[in-house]
Write an enzyme that holds these catalytic residues in place. Structure first.
Site, short mmCIF file in Angstrom:
data_model
loop_
_atom_site.label_atom_id
_atom_site.label_comp_id
_atom_site.label_asym_id
_atom_site.label_seq_id
_atom_site.Cartn_x
_atom_site.Cartn_y
_atom_site.Cartn_z
N GLY A 205 0.81 -1.22 0.00
CA GLY A 205 0.00 0.00 0.00
C GLY A 205 0.84 1.27 0.00
O GLY A 205 0.33 2.36 -0.26
N ARG A 206 2.09 1.12 0.34
CA ARG A 206 2.96 2.29 0.31
C ARG A 206 4.40 1.94 -0.04
O ARG A 206 5.28 2.79 0.01
CB ARG A 206 2.93 3.02 1.65
CG ARG A 206 3.25 2.15 2.83
CD ARG A 206 3.38 3.00 4.05
NE ARG A 206 3.34 2.19 5.26
CZ ARG A 206 3.55 2.69 6.46
NH1 ARG A 206 3.77 3.98 6.60
NH2 ARG A 206 3.50 1.92 7.52
N LYS B 191 9.78 2.68 0.61
CA LYS B 191 8.62 2.60 1.51
C LYS B 191 8.17 4.01 1.86
O LYS B 191 8.96 4.80 2.39
CB LYS B 191 8.97 1.83 2.78
CG LYS B 191 7.79 1.63 3.72
CD LYS B 191 8.09 0.57 4.75
CE LYS B 191 6.96 0.46 5.79
NZ LYS B 191 7.27 -0.58 6.78
N ASP C 153 -2.72 6.82 2.74
CA ASP C 153 -2.09 7.80 1.86
C ASP C 153 -0.82 7.33 1.15
O ASP C 153 -0.25 8.08 0.34
CB ASP C 153 -1.78 9.08 2.67
CG ASP C 153 -0.88 8.80 3.86
OD1 ASP C 153 -0.40 7.65 4.00
OD2 ASP C 153 -0.66 9.73 4.66
N GLY C 154 -0.34 6.14 1.47
CA GLY C 154 0.85 5.66 0.80
C GLY C 154 2.15 6.26 1.31
O GLY C 154 3.21 6.02 0.76
N ARG D 213 6.36 -12.51 0.71
CA ARG D 213 5.82 -12.82 2.04
C ARG D 213 4.90 -14.03 1.97
O ARG D 213 4.42 -14.38 0.89
CB ARG D 213 4.98 -11.63 2.54
CG ARG D 213 5.71 -10.33 2.54
CD ARG D 213 4.85 -9.23 1.89
NE ARG D 213 5.67 -8.02 1.70
CZ ARG D 213 5.93 -7.15 2.65
NH1 ARG D 213 5.38 -7.30 3.83
NH2 ARG D 213 6.70 -6.13 2.42
N ASP E 63 1.35 -11.30 6.41
CA ASP E 63 1.86 -10.42 5.35
C ASP E 63 3.20 -9.80 5.76
O ASP E 63 3.83 -9.13 4.96
CB ASP E 63 0.85 -9.31 5.02
CG ASP E 63 0.46 -8.49 6.24
OD1 ASP E 63 -0.02 -9.09 7.22
OD2 ASP E 63 0.65 -7.27 6.23
N ASN E 64 3.60 -10.03 7.01
CA ASN E 64 4.89 -9.51 7.47
C ASN E 64 5.89 -10.63 7.73
O ASN E 64 6.83 -10.46 8.50
CB ASN E 64 4.69 -8.69 8.75
CG ASN E 64 3.89 -7.41 8.50
OD1 ASN E 64 3.83 -6.93 7.37
ND2 ASN E 64 3.26 -6.89 9.53
P1 AMP Z 1 1.63 -3.15 8.10
O1 AMP Z 1 0.84 -3.27 9.36
O2 AMP Z 1 2.59 -1.99 8.08
O3 AMP Z 1 2.29 -4.42 7.70
O4 AMP Z 1 0.61 -2.78 6.95
C1 AMP Z 1 -0.50 -3.58 6.61
C2 AMP Z 1 -1.06 -3.17 5.29
O5 AMP Z 1 -1.45 -1.80 5.31
C3 AMP Z 1 -0.10 -3.31 4.11
O6 AMP Z 1 -0.86 -3.69 3.00
C4 AMP Z 1 0.43 -1.92 3.97
O7 AMP Z 1 0.91 -1.67 2.68
C5 AMP Z 1 -0.79 -1.08 4.29
N1 AMP Z 1 -0.44 0.26 4.76
C6 AMP Z 1 0.06 0.60 5.97
N2 AMP Z 1 0.25 1.93 6.06
C7 AMP Z 1 -0.14 2.46 4.88
C8 AMP Z 1 -0.22 3.79 4.35
N3 AMP Z 1 0.17 4.85 5.05
N4 AMP Z 1 -0.67 3.94 3.10
C9 AMP Z 1 -1.08 2.87 2.38
N5 AMP Z 1 -1.06 1.62 2.82
C10 AMP Z 1 -0.60 1.41 4.06
MG MG Z 2 3.38 -5.10 6.28
#
Ligand code: AMP
Ligand code: MG
Length: 519
Positions: free
Chosen positions: A103-104, A124, A136-137, A201, A271-272
């Site tokens: 997502g970002r 990132k 917001d990415g 992942r 996913d992590n």
């Molecule tokens: P995370 O908890 O960081 O592993 O994120 C989980 C999901 O949310 C993943 O698909 C990320 O890409 C998405 N994500 C987290 N923060 C953002 C952001 N600020 N903008 C877009 N996608 C996000």
């Molecule tokens: Mg993640």
């Protein structure tokens, strides 16, 4: 900037999304989507890792050139880059979340270095993608500093991890509600360039499996084996089984290292979890100060504390079981996948014993040593004893006359120290007797312990101090902290302040002991 050599096998060999750009959407039948980084107002290089630059074949001049921040801030592409976001799903906190995706994060391409190594480079915080959902990415400076520092610190600790090339300030603000409590504020934005052989992942395999896209799943598995596990032999189910077993083995190795150094990932969603067994996605991670298997830094997980320190080995197993489930359409029966999971359990059990032998400086870990380590852990928890300081002090403790001398710095609470002093002295006496009976002599024991028990870890409050200064305009503390973390097992005269226990002010301070997924 000098040219890098790109060989973008992921996008060349695997099906992509026909639509380009960042329109938010469900993407079916494809493993990635083409999307460009969104340019930022004023990219400025705050710091970088010279070791990672060297891995990629970038010279000091390249890093110093004005073009560097343009490229690694997402404002320009080098020839050969083909930016994309990967499509994946995942289990978050135990529940299937469907499509997530990058997502970002935006991969720029796969660099082939002069030694023939392949390094995927990924920004990132580079702006929206089809997978950004409502977000917001972007990424804030504080979380980018944390990811940058910890990626490199883990590498120098000998823990398998993704790496970080650069930390670029965007010159733009990002709005975040840090504790999701209705207090959003503007924070400076930043972009980290992450580097790894691959960022694949568990969730990359789970998503096509969840949609019955078995051909796509098979394509991805075969691709992964060809590109990232070329040493594996065989074909069909045998090859797939060998691959899954290796994923299990690598995951066990990674988690055993986490437990050795006191690292808490904080968000072990599937996913992590990297199929290469790399520590990936540094978010609300933390480091154990006082030994507490129930501690998690992640306030978003405060209720169930699913991702607490002591649960990481079993959570990894649960996550591998979800991957096994996703891979099951490629297998006739369940036996091969069960064998893989057994490989996880066996490898982890072996490495857990190894950790005991290494942390206590024994030639090998006997069954009673496992029990002795459990006893020690219980005392450390009851006595609120700093994990890192205790094991370093144990190296130099006088074993001819075992006592609490030398351990003072490891205690946080005088009352709790008093409460465990007797049993701890008894434990030390038992340890002194045990090492007298060991194949390793004192020099060998101390050397073994020094290589397994770091003097310096990236304590949460140290990272937070570097963040506070960087937010006030001085990023030099980030580089200094990275420099300390380059040699975590060495005593570094003059840098004692980086090896001290967490100060009292940091106990309940946001960012130091309380973190959230907001980043
Ligand atoms: P995370 O908890 O960081 O592993 O994120 C989980 C999901 O949310 C993943 O698909 C990320 O890409 C998405 N994500 C987290 N923060 C953002 C952001 N600020 N903008 C877009 N996608 C996000
Ligand atoms: Mg993640």
């Amino acid at each position: 900037m000098q040219a890098l050599r790109f060989d973008n096998r992921f996008v060349d060999e695997l099906p992509g999304d026909p639509e380009q750009g960042a329109r938010r959407r469900e993407v079916r039948g494809a493993l990635w989507s083409s999307v460009m980084p969104t340019p930022v107002a004023a990219p400025r290089l705050l710091t970088h890792s010279p070791e990672v630059a060297a891995l990629l074949g970038l010279a000091a001049d390249d890093v110093a050139s004005p073009g560097f921040a343009q490229v690694f801030g997402g404002n320009a592409l080098l020839p050969g880059m083909q930016p994309y976001a990967a499509n994946y799903g995942g289990h978050q906190f135990g529940s299937w979340a469907g499509q997530l995706g990058d997502g970002r994060a935006i991969t720029l391409g796969e660099v082939l270095n002069a030694r023939g190594e392949r390094w995927e480079i990924q920004l990132k915080g580079a702006g929206p993608t089809p997978y950004s959902r409502t977000a917001d990415g972007r990424a804030v400076l504080r979380s980018s500093i944390r990811e940058f520092l910890c990626s490199e610190a883990m590498h120098h600790l000998g823990v398998p991890t993704t790496r970080a090339l650069s930390l670029v300030a965007t010159g733009e603000d990002v709005v975040r509600d840090m504790f999701y409590d209705g207090h959003p504020k503007s924070e400076p934005g930043a972009i980290v360039c992450r580097v790894a052989p691959s960022f694949l992942r568990f969730g990359n395999y789970q998503l096509p499996a969840s949609r019955d896209e078995t051909d796509l799943l098979r394509q991805l598995v075969d691709f992964t084996i060809r590109r990232d596990f070329p040493h594996l032999a065989g074909e069909g189910e045998t090859l797939h089984a060998a691959w899954f077993a290796e994923v299990c083995e690598r995951t066990a190795t990674m988690v055993a290292h986490w437990m050795r150094v006191g690292f808490v990932h904080g968000v072990m969603n599937t996913d992590n979890m990297s199929v290469l067994g790399l520590t990936i996605d540094y978010g609300p991670y933390g480091w154990i100060d006082d030994y507490d298997p129930d501690w998690t830094p992640n306030t978003t997980d405060a209720q169930g504390r699913r991702y607490r320190f002591g649960w990481q080995p079993k959570v990894a197993w649960w996550n591998l079981s979800r991957l096994a489930q996703a891979l099951s359409p490629l297998f006739d029966g369940v036996e091969a996948l069960q064998d893989g999971l057994q490989r996880y359990a066996d490898t982890y059990a072996r490495l857990d014993r190894d950790n005991v032998a290494r942390k206590l400086g024994l030639a090998e870990c006997r069954d009673d040593d496992l029990v002795s380590m459990q006893d020690l852990h219980a005392l450390m928890q009851a006595g609120e004893v700093d994990m890192t300081l205790f094991f370093r002090a144990l190296i130099d403790a006088d074993m001819a006359d075992p006592s609490m001398r030398g351990f003072d710095d490891a205690f946080y609470d005088a009352g709790k120290r008093e409460a465990v002093a007797g049993p701890l002295r008894a434990w030390l006496a038992g340890y002194a007797a045990r090492i007298a009976d060991d194949a390793l002599d004192a020099t060998g024991r101390r050397e073994k312990m020094r290589l397994a028990n770091p003097r310096y870890v990236l304590r949460n409050y140290l990272a937070q101090q570097a963040i506070d200064a960087a937010e006030a305009g001085d990023a030099s503390g980030v580089a200094e902290l990275l420099d300390v973390m380059r040699h975590p097992y060495d005593d570094q005269p003059g840098r004692e302040r980086f090896a001290q226990r967490r100060p009292d002010w940091a106990r309940e301070r946001a960012g130091s002991s309380m973190l959230s997924c907001s980043s």
